[in-house]
Design an enzyme around this catalytic site. Sequence first.
Site, PDB file in Angstrom:
ATOM      1  N   ASN A  27       8.297  62.689  -1.480  1.00 48.09           N
ATOM      2  CA  ASN A  27       8.631  61.481  -0.708  1.00 48.09           C
ATOM      3  C   ASN A  27       7.389  60.614  -0.568  1.00 48.09           C
ATOM      4  O   ASN A  27       6.313  61.126  -0.204  1.00 48.09           O
ATOM      5  CB  ASN A  27       9.120  61.879   0.688  1.00 48.09           C
ATOM      6  CG  ASN A  27       9.242  60.674   1.625  1.00 48.09           C
ATOM      7  OD1 ASN A  27      10.199  59.920   1.547  1.00 48.09           O
ATOM      8  ND2 ASN A  27       8.253  60.479   2.496  1.00 48.09           N
ATOM      9  N   GLU A  28       7.509  59.354  -0.859  1.00 48.21           N
ATOM     10  CA  GLU A  28       6.397  58.401  -0.701  1.00 48.21           C
ATOM     11  C   GLU A  28       5.086  59.040  -1.162  1.00 48.21           C
ATOM     12  O   GLU A  28       4.088  59.037  -0.428  1.00 48.21           O
ATOM     13  CB  GLU A  28       6.304  57.878   0.743  1.00 48.21           C
ATOM     14  CG  GLU A  28       7.526  57.065   1.120  1.00 48.21           C
ATOM     15  CD  GLU A  28       7.368  56.200   2.376  1.00 48.21           C
ATOM     16  OE1 GLU A  28       6.336  56.300   3.062  1.00 48.21           O
ATOM     17  OE2 GLU A  28       8.300  55.427   2.657  1.00 48.21           O
ATOM     18  N   GLU A  61      15.496  55.063   2.111  1.00 47.10           N
ATOM     19  CA  GLU A  61      15.017  54.704   3.458  1.00 47.10           C
ATOM     20  C   GLU A  61      15.054  53.189   3.553  1.00 47.10           C
ATOM     21  O   GLU A  61      14.458  52.499   2.713  1.00 47.10           O
ATOM     22  CB  GLU A  61      13.585  55.192   3.702  1.00 47.10           C
ATOM     23  CG  GLU A  61      13.481  56.683   3.903  1.00 47.10           C
ATOM     24  CD  GLU A  61      12.072  57.133   4.285  1.00 47.10           C
ATOM     25  OE1 GLU A  61      11.335  56.365   4.935  1.00 47.10           O
ATOM     26  OE2 GLU A  61      11.718  58.268   3.907  1.00 47.10           O
ATOM     27  N   TYR A 119      11.480  48.625   4.469  1.00 46.49           N
ATOM     28  CA  TYR A 119      11.613  48.382   5.910  1.00 46.49           C
ATOM     29  C   TYR A 119      11.337  46.910   6.198  1.00 46.49           C
ATOM     30  O   TYR A 119      10.516  46.289   5.525  1.00 46.49           O
ATOM     31  CB  TYR A 119      10.617  49.253   6.691  1.00 46.49           C
ATOM     32  CG  TYR A 119      10.988  50.722   6.688  1.00 46.49           C
ATOM     33  CD1 TYR A 119      11.948  51.213   7.559  1.00 46.49           C
ATOM     34  CD2 TYR A 119      10.371  51.620   5.819  1.00 46.49           C
ATOM     35  CE1 TYR A 119      12.287  52.567   7.575  1.00 46.49           C
ATOM     36  CE2 TYR A 119      10.712  52.972   5.816  1.00 46.49           C
ATOM     37  CZ  TYR A 119      11.668  53.439   6.703  1.00 46.49           C
ATOM     38  OH  TYR A 119      12.006  54.774   6.712  1.00 46.49           O
ATOM     39  N   GLU A 122      15.024  62.972   9.992  1.00 42.04           N
ATOM     40  CA  GLU A 122      13.711  63.584   9.764  1.00 42.04           C
ATOM     41  C   GLU A 122      13.266  64.357  11.002  1.00 42.04           C
ATOM     42  O   GLU A 122      13.674  64.046  12.135  1.00 42.04           O
ATOM     43  CB  GLU A 122      12.705  62.459   9.450  1.00 42.04           C
ATOM     44  CG  GLU A 122      11.291  62.954   9.202  1.00 42.04           C
ATOM     45  CD  GLU A 122      10.371  61.901   8.583  1.00 42.04           C
ATOM     46  OE1 GLU A 122      10.763  60.721   8.509  1.00 42.04           O
ATOM     47  OE2 GLU A 122       9.257  62.278   8.174  1.00 42.04           O
ATOM     48  N   GLN A 151      16.770  55.714  11.042  1.00 39.76           N
ATOM     49  CA  GLN A 151      17.265  57.066  10.831  1.00 39.76           C
ATOM     50  C   GLN A 151      18.497  57.252  11.699  1.00 39.76           C
ATOM     51  O   GLN A 151      18.805  56.391  12.514  1.00 39.76           O
ATOM     52  CB  GLN A 151      16.180  58.072  11.159  1.00 39.76           C
ATOM     53  CG  GLN A 151      14.938  57.938  10.282  1.00 39.76           C
ATOM     54  CD  GLN A 151      13.983  59.114  10.421  1.00 39.76           C
ATOM     55  OE1 GLN A 151      14.220  60.091  11.110  1.00 39.76           O
ATOM     56  NE2 GLN A 151      12.809  58.997   9.760  1.00 39.76           N
TER      57      GLN A 151
HETATM   58  O1  AHR Z   1      11.260  56.778   8.425  1.00 39.16           O
HETATM   59  C1  AHR Z   1       9.954  56.918   8.885  1.00 39.16           C
HETATM   60  C2  AHR Z   1       8.949  57.094   7.763  1.00 39.16           C
HETATM   61  O2  AHR Z   1       8.901  55.941   6.994  1.00 39.16           O
HETATM   62  C3  AHR Z   1       9.240  58.172   6.769  1.00 39.16           C
HETATM   63  O3  AHR Z   1       8.815  59.417   7.200  1.00 39.16           O
HETATM   64  C4  AHR Z   1       8.451  57.746   5.580  1.00 39.16           C
HETATM   65  O4  AHR Z   1       9.015  58.175   4.372  1.00 39.16           O
HETATM   66  C5  AHR Z   1       8.416  56.236   5.712  1.00 39.16           C
HETATM   67  O5  AHR Z   1       7.141  55.730   5.582  1.00 39.16           O
END
Ligand code: AHR
Length: 532
Positions: A212-213, A336, A279, A65, A385
């Site tokens: 995205n999101e 992600e 995450y 990103e 990432q």
């Molecule tokens: O990876 C960092 C961020 O995490 C990304 O930009 C977003 O899609 C997610 O919240």
Amino acid sequence: MKLKVFRTRLFEEITVVFAVLLVGCGLANVSDAAVQEGSAVNRMIIHTDKGTKQISRNIYGHFSEHLGRCIYEGFWVGEDSSIPNTRGIRNDVVEALRKLNIPVLRWPGGCFADEYHWKEGIGPRDQRPKMLNTHWGMVTETNAFGTHEFLDLCEQLGCEAYIAGNVGSGTVEEMQDWVEYMTFDGDSEMANLRRKNGRDKPWRVKYFGVGNENWGCGGNMTAESYAELYNRFQTYVRSYSGNQIVKVACGPGSANYPWITVVMERCHRNMGAISLHHYVRGTGDWTRKGSATKFDEAEWFALMKNTLTIYPLLKKNIEIMDRFDRRGRIDLFVDEWGTWWDAEPGTNPGFLYQQNTIRDAVSAGIFLNAFNEHCHRVKMANIAQTVNVLQAMILTKGEKMILTPTYHVFEMYKVHHDATLLPVELQSNEYQFGNDKIPALNVSASKDSSGRIHISLCNLDPSNAAEVRCALEGAEPKGMFGRVLTAEDMTAHNTFENPQVVKPAIFSDFKLEGNMFTTTLPAKSVVVLAIE
Ligand code: AHR
């Protein structure tokens, strides 16, 4: 540690007491012959002749990103840089990622995708307008790295391109033009603009994300309003000139089941895949995620436990997909995932730069085993990432580059790319911490096209080695080979001063007899065994 037997099919909730981990579909429990209650030895049966599903190499995909130093400094140094580069892209990073057989790279975001206007990133670099990267540190984005540079990077890496389009602040026309610009072979305004900018032949862009999101940074939409927008935007994401594009709808963050239900219900006819983001960290608190390198066993345990939530999460999301897509046509892309710690002290908090220890490596091993296990639906995953951001493969400092423990897991696991998943029954001891416990071991196994069997095992316990006895049903093994990633200290990590602290080593602590083997996995380790 005490071995217990219980009989269940798969993980239900991470809050249940785990004593047995059954991996690999449809097998209810370890056969009695292989189980001796009360023994401290972990038991495993691998059904080497019963694999039916393929592990897509795209599960081992990556994400980059416009965030912090991922694109700029991480990949892009510019043609005039003293750092060796090819057309501005640093050679050392490309070479390291090629060693992973990187299959697919997602770009330009993330949250950045929904404020990115691609036309600002084409044409002569010195004439490209600047923009403000409002999500990530309010820094000036020069647009030096745009569509041509990204697709050149994919060609240098030899990987597929996965582009995320702008729904949050973009237009349908803008999205349509982008796809035409990149992939149309004929005579059109966009194709001719591409030619004017130096690229005659169209690129192959296999995957295209529509936002995205969008439940968060991509527009704070309701599922209903996104579903309506998705159906409209995706209409104009076309497959030109033989480029068959897979359209990816924005799915949930972790356990947002209402979101995926609505999007699946309203959009399933118009998508090739839906995304999931997940995450993990060592605390339950987003405002204090914990240090990447300074932690105690409580935070080690918490990360292991949080990582295991991927099993029920995949199961539930897939169940919802099954309701609207019984034939399994639509793929789940976990585009992600990874660990998220407090930014390294002294760095810009908006840049999400974090170190990476053996703890991150074990967590990555578990995630990848889980994706393998669900490979009938999970056809892609992209760790967040690739360079200098979150759970990165690579960290750079000027001309220096180091590989993280997580990089080494990806390198060791590449044997699973496109291999056939093998059903595994695992009866694991517990890793107990305080009043809580989780299974100490985690595993997946596959058979590659040459017939070689690969087993990836994680020992989640940071203090105790784990003895495993394994039956290879249906196999007549001739030899065995292993590699291990482990460390003395649970906070061990590679630095620019000491880049080789955590790296794979040959592993030979096993004994093969007939179609059985025993092995002892070191504490806090990832071990990959090959059997032929
Ligand atoms: O990876 C960092 C961020 O995490 C990304 O930009 C977003 O899609 C997610 O919240």
